[in-house]
Design a protein around this motif. Sequence first.
Motif, mmCIF file in Angstrom:
data_model
loop_
_atom_site.group_PDB
_atom_site.id
_atom_site.type_symbol
_atom_site.label_atom_id
_atom_site.label_comp_id
_atom_site.label_asym_id
_atom_site.label_seq_id
_atom_site.Cartn_x
_atom_site.Cartn_y
_atom_site.Cartn_z
ATOM 1 N N ALA A 129 0.854 -1.043 0.010
ATOM 2 C CA ALA A 129 -0.018 -0.172 -0.044
ATOM 3 C C ALA A 129 0.987 1.122 0.059
ATOM 4 N N ALA A 130 2.061 1.265 0.676
ATOM 5 C CA ALA A 130 2.936 2.363 0.875
ATOM 6 C C ALA A 130 3.871 2.506 -0.067
ATOM 7 N N ARG A 131 4.150 1.477 -1.004
ATOM 8 C CA ARG A 131 5.270 1.277 -1.972
ATOM 9 C C ARG A 131 5.383 2.485 -2.818
ATOM 10 N N VAL A 132 4.528 2.668 -3.655
ATOM 11 C CA VAL A 132 4.708 4.032 -4.673
ATOM 12 C C VAL A 132 4.975 5.207 -3.705
ATOM 13 N N ASP A 133 4.297 5.317 -3.125
ATOM 14 C CA ASP A 133 4.662 6.624 -2.142
ATOM 15 C C ASP A 133 6.090 6.759 -1.643
ATOM 16 N N CYS A 134 6.484 5.641 -1.035
ATOM 17 C CA CYS A 134 7.938 5.427 -0.668
ATOM 18 C C CYS A 134 8.886 5.654 -1.977
ATOM 19 N N TRP A 135 8.799 4.986 -3.006
ATOM 20 C CA TRP A 135 9.624 5.117 -4.106
ATOM 21 C C TRP A 135 9.791 6.421 -4.609
ATOM 22 N N ASN A 136 8.574 7.296 -4.575
ATOM 23 C CA ASN A 136 8.322 8.650 -5.042
ATOM 24 C C ASN A 136 9.222 9.689 -4.085
ATOM 25 N N VAL A 137 9.151 9.313 -2.610
ATOM 26 C CA VAL A 137 9.953 10.102 -1.719
ATOM 27 C C VAL A 137 11.375 9.886 -2.202
ATOM 28 N N PHE A 138 11.849 8.446 -2.279
ATOM 29 C CA PHE A 138 13.047 8.049 -2.154
ATOM 30 C C PHE A 138 13.787 8.547 -3.389
ATOM 31 N N SER A 198 20.178 9.548 19.295
ATOM 32 C CA SER A 198 19.412 10.411 19.110
ATOM 33 C C SER A 198 19.340 11.014 17.438
ATOM 34 N N ALA A 199 20.435 10.812 17.113
ATOM 35 C CA ALA A 199 20.567 11.082 15.544
ATOM 36 C C ALA A 199 19.923 9.989 14.688
ATOM 37 N N LEU A 200 20.173 8.695 15.129
ATOM 38 C CA LEU A 200 19.778 7.508 14.227
ATOM 39 C C LEU A 200 18.325 7.481 14.827
ATOM 40 N N ASP A 201 17.754 7.852 15.752
ATOM 41 C CA ASP A 201 16.301 7.546 16.021
ATOM 42 C C ASP A 201 15.590 8.819 15.133
ATOM 43 N N SER A 202 16.035 10.030 15.157
ATOM 44 C CA SER A 202 15.601 10.883 14.245
ATOM 45 C C SER A 202 15.488 10.616 12.799
ATOM 46 N N TRP A 203 16.493 9.863 12.429
ATOM 47 C CA TRP A 203 16.550 9.470 11.003
ATOM 48 C C TRP A 203 15.563 8.593 10.661
ATOM 49 N N MET A 204 15.462 7.391 11.699
ATOM 50 C CA MET A 204 14.550 6.432 11.371
ATOM 51 C C MET A 204 13.044 6.823 11.401
ATOM 52 N N LEU A 205 12.763 7.783 12.275
ATOM 53 C CA LEU A 205 11.450 8.274 12.490
ATOM 54 C C LEU A 205 11.137 8.846 11.195
ATOM 55 N N SER A 206 12.092 9.525 10.363
ATOM 56 C CA SER A 206 11.713 9.997 9.197
ATOM 57 C C SER A 206 10.754 9.237 8.154
ATOM 58 N N TRP A 207 11.504 8.014 8.196
ATOM 59 C CA TRP A 207 10.879 6.981 7.157
ATOM 60 C C TRP A 207 9.761 6.196 7.723
ATOM 61 N N SER A 208 9.868 6.046 9.204
ATOM 62 C CA SER A 208 8.683 5.178 9.573
ATOM 63 C C SER A 208 7.159 5.254 9.241
ATOM 64 N N PRO A 209 6.785 6.522 8.806
ATOM 65 C CA PRO A 209 5.304 6.476 8.453
ATOM 66 C C PRO A 209 5.020 5.514 7.218
ATOM 67 N N ILE A 210 6.194 5.285 6.416
ATOM 68 C CA ILE A 210 6.194 4.688 5.186
ATOM 69 C C ILE A 210 6.804 3.237 4.971
ATOM 70 N N CYS A 211 7.562 3.041 6.165
ATOM 71 C CA CYS A 211 8.378 1.850 6.150
ATOM 72 C C CYS A 211 8.327 1.052 7.482
ATOM 73 N N GLU A 212 8.444 -0.427 7.219
ATOM 74 C CA GLU A 212 8.582 -1.207 8.559
ATOM 75 C C GLU A 212 10.120 -1.074 8.807
ATOM 76 N N ILE A 213 10.595 -0.710 9.954
ATOM 77 C CA ILE A 213 11.962 -0.677 10.306
ATOM 78 C C ILE A 213 12.623 -1.522 11.531
ATOM 79 N N THR A 214 13.725 -1.989 11.097
ATOM 80 C CA THR A 214 14.295 -2.770 12.286
ATOM 81 C C THR A 214 15.655 -2.316 12.540
#
Length: 111
Positions: free
Chosen positions: A12-21, A61-77
């Motif tokens: 569901a989020a793939r096209v949106d994510c591809w466009n952002v990246f 904190s910098a790593l958390d901030s970077w991951m939070l930028s992508w968390s709305p459109i990706c599942e991240i570990t």
Amino acid sequence: MLYLISWSISQAARVDCWNVFGNMTLEDDLKEVGDKIRIVGRWHRLSGASGVCICETDDQSALDSWMLSWSPICEITVEPMVEDADARAALQDKPFFTAKSEGAETKENAA
């Protein structure tokens, strides 16, 4: 410290994510990551549905901030990683570790 970042993108989020990246420039990418994180490498599966990144930082904190930028459109570990020397050192001081005796014949030196 080194970190392994893995991500997957839902259908569901793939096209949106591809466009952002896909619309990011190298400058955008560097600005988003910031100066406290060094990307060692980043690899994408050909399907575009997931990938992995190795990065290095001492700033959680910098790593958390970077991951939070992508968390709305990706599942991240994110997993901390160590290099061989650190892994060996951690093993060698454990009570279950048995060191090879010096001079003992092994498959490697028997030939």
